[in-house]
Design a protein around this motif. Sequence first.
Motif, short mmCIF file in Angstrom:
data_model
loop_
_atom_site.label_atom_id
_atom_site.label_comp_id
_atom_site.label_asym_id
_atom_site.label_seq_id
_atom_site.Cartn_x
_atom_site.Cartn_y
_atom_site.Cartn_z
N ALA A 72 29.96 -7.93 74.38
CA ALA A 72 31.28 -7.29 74.30
C ALA A 72 32.09 -7.53 75.57
CB ALA A 72 31.12 -5.80 74.03
N ASP A 73 31.43 -7.86 76.68
CA ASP A 73 32.14 -8.20 77.91
C ASP A 73 32.76 -9.59 77.85
OD1 ASP A 73 31.42 -5.77 79.05
OD2 ASP A 73 29.61 -6.59 79.99
N TRP A 74 32.34 -10.40 76.87
CA TRP A 74 32.79 -11.78 76.76
C TRP A 74 33.66 -12.04 75.54
CZ3 TRP A 74 32.00 -15.15 80.66
CH2 TRP A 74 31.08 -14.76 81.63
N GLY A 75 33.76 -11.05 74.67
CA GLY A 75 34.54 -11.21 73.45
C GLY A 75 34.64 -9.89 72.71
N PRO A 76 34.90 -9.94 71.40
CA PRO A 76 35.02 -8.70 70.64
C PRO A 76 33.70 -7.94 70.59
CG PRO A 76 35.81 -10.62 69.39
CD PRO A 76 35.08 -11.14 70.57
N SER A 77 33.78 -6.68 70.25
CA SER A 77 32.55 -5.91 70.05
C SER A 77 31.76 -6.52 68.90
CB SER A 77 32.87 -4.44 69.76
OG SER A 77 33.67 -4.33 68.58
N VAL A 78 30.46 -6.41 68.98
CA VAL A 78 29.58 -7.03 67.98
C VAL A 78 29.08 -5.95 67.03
CG1 VAL A 78 27.49 -8.40 67.65
CG2 VAL A 78 28.87 -8.72 69.72
N PRO A 79 29.35 -6.07 65.75
CA PRO A 79 28.89 -5.05 64.79
C PRO A 79 27.37 -4.90 64.82
CG PRO A 79 30.48 -6.54 63.76
CD PRO A 79 30.13 -7.13 65.10
N ALA A 80 26.90 -3.69 64.56
CA ALA A 80 25.46 -3.43 64.57
C ALA A 80 24.72 -4.24 63.52
CB ALA A 80 25.20 -1.94 64.37
N ASP A 81 25.41 -4.61 62.43
CA ASP A 81 24.76 -5.37 61.36
C ASP A 81 25.06 -6.87 61.44
OD1 ASP A 81 27.42 -5.36 60.69
OD2 ASP A 81 27.12 -4.72 58.60
N ALA A 82 25.48 -7.32 62.61
CA ALA A 82 25.89 -8.73 62.74
C ALA A 82 24.79 -9.71 62.38
CB ALA A 82 26.37 -9.00 64.17
N ALA A 83 23.55 -9.34 62.61
CA ALA A 83 22.44 -10.26 62.38
C ALA A 83 21.77 -10.06 61.02
CB ALA A 83 21.40 -10.12 63.49
N GLU A 84 22.40 -9.30 60.15
CA GLU A 84 21.77 -9.00 58.87
C GLU A 84 22.13 -9.98 57.76
OE1 GLU A 84 19.45 -6.78 58.90
OE2 GLU A 84 19.99 -6.28 60.96
N ALA A 85 23.16 -10.78 57.96
CA ALA A 85 23.58 -11.70 56.91
C ALA A 85 22.49 -12.74 56.66
CB ALA A 85 24.88 -12.40 57.31
N PRO A 86 22.15 -13.02 55.41
CA PRO A 86 21.08 -13.99 55.12
C PRO A 86 21.51 -15.41 55.43
CG PRO A 86 22.14 -13.29 53.09
CD PRO A 86 22.72 -12.43 54.18
N LEU A 87 20.55 -16.25 55.79
CA LEU A 87 20.80 -17.66 56.00
C LEU A 87 20.90 -18.37 54.65
CD1 LEU A 87 18.16 -18.39 58.80
CD2 LEU A 87 20.63 -18.14 59.10
N PRO A 88 21.56 -19.52 54.59
CA PRO A 88 21.52 -20.31 53.36
C PRO A 88 20.07 -20.60 52.98
CG PRO A 88 23.15 -21.20 54.88
CD PRO A 88 22.38 -20.15 55.64
N ASP A 89 19.79 -20.67 51.69
CA ASP A 89 18.44 -20.90 51.20
C ASP A 89 18.04 -22.37 51.42
OD1 ASP A 89 16.55 -21.75 48.74
OD2 ASP A 89 16.19 -19.65 49.26
N PHE A 90 16.98 -22.58 52.19
CA PHE A 90 16.55 -23.93 52.55
C PHE A 90 16.21 -24.77 51.32
CE2 PHE A 90 12.90 -26.75 53.55
CZ PHE A 90 13.53 -27.63 54.42
N ASP A 91 15.45 -24.20 50.39
CA ASP A 91 15.06 -24.95 49.19
C ASP A 91 16.28 -25.36 48.38
OD1 ASP A 91 12.36 -24.76 49.83
OD2 ASP A 91 12.09 -22.91 48.68
N GLU A 92 17.25 -24.46 48.26
CA GLU A 92 18.46 -24.80 47.52
C GLU A 92 19.28 -25.86 48.25
OE1 GLU A 92 20.61 -21.23 46.80
OE2 GLU A 92 19.13 -20.43 45.37
N GLN A 93 19.31 -25.79 49.58
CA GLN A 93 20.01 -26.82 50.35
C GLN A 93 19.35 -28.19 50.15
OE1 GLN A 93 19.69 -24.77 54.19
NE2 GLN A 93 21.93 -24.81 54.36
N CYS A 94 18.01 -28.21 50.16
CA CYS A 94 17.31 -29.48 49.94
C CYS A 94 17.62 -30.04 48.56
CB CYS A 94 15.80 -29.28 50.10
SG CYS A 94 15.25 -29.06 51.81
N ARG A 95 17.63 -29.17 47.55
CA ARG A 95 17.95 -29.65 46.20
C ARG A 95 19.36 -30.22 46.14
NH1 ARG A 95 14.65 -25.20 44.67
NH2 ARG A 95 16.43 -23.78 44.44
N ALA A 96 20.29 -29.57 46.85
CA ALA A 96 21.67 -30.06 46.85
C ALA A 96 21.77 -31.41 47.55
CB ALA A 96 22.58 -29.04 47.53
#
Length: 352
Positions: free
Chosen positions: A98-122
């Motif tokens: 927060a000293d370097w930019g906007p405040s960081v939401p408490a749930d900032a790290a909760e978003a899921p990553l893209p699914d690796f298997d689905e990315q490979c299929r694509a």
Amino acid sequence: MHSALRRASEFARNLGLSRPILLAPMAGACPVSLSAAVAAGGGMGACGALLMTPDQIGGWARDMRETSNGSFQMNIWIPDPVPNRDAQHEARLRDHLADWGPSVPADAAEAPLPDFDEQCRAMLAASPAAMSSIMGLYPPDVVAEMKARGIKWFATVTTVAEARAAATAGADVIIAQGMEAGGHRGAFDADQAASALVGLFALLPAVADAVDVPVVATGGIVDARGIAAALVLGASAVQIGTGFLRAPEAQTNPAWAAALARTAPEDTIATTAFSGRLGRSVRNAYAMSDGPAPAPYPIQRALTGPMRSRAAKDGNIDAMQAWAGQSAARAPDEPADRIITRLWDETLALFG
């Protein structure tokens, strides 16, 4: 013709290229415009698909084919184990960020990553000339499907042991990444990335001697001298990332592009501060700040997201994720197709 040039010419010909120069697949920094320009110069385009959904992967490939008939590779990270979380430590990190930019939401790290298997299929469905891996090896079923579809597997390695493992697993091409490279270190084990920092011109001949498949050199190569040296040391081609970031087709943030031009080799730093995975960037104020130790990847990447987005919008290089190889200052400011043709012409001249 010099034996190194014969080897490089054969490699290029087998991939449908007129010059043995590949664009590095930089996640978030490989727009179709850049790949198309590289292909127009006779090289190979690239897509860094790490953050892309399957639809985005398919869309990138369609846009590339509508723009260019050149070949390209698509790249994905092999997923790390699920990281250990520490809520109290992450709270301290949010306060620091927060000293370097906007405040960081408490749930900032909760978003899921893209699914690796689905990315490979694509990527398989997109049918690029090659699929490249980094941070590990593709699972056997993905390798089998690549081979069934005639897609080459380019495996990125940072040590001789990794090269041998990739060749044994069926890689068609080994990409030897020296420690000079900008962006993320491709080490298979994140915990060993900082302790196995091998320079390209030590790594390359050792890898070339250890495997029986073609080797591509990457890391710190931006001019004909580097290309010629890599070929003499056993490479069949080179892969360039930072060296294309100042090309207009790269659409690099102006503050980032300007910083590259004034970044000496010692002005880069290998740091986990931005993503939790070791990567080489411009040595800026945030990377050098005295804060809590970074969280593991991808937690740190999520936590730094608001800061990085604000810095990019404001052109604030002090808080920007500005990946840079150690040869950044010599990256040319000219169209990518001209970079390719000039570099190869100058390389041929060095061989006489």
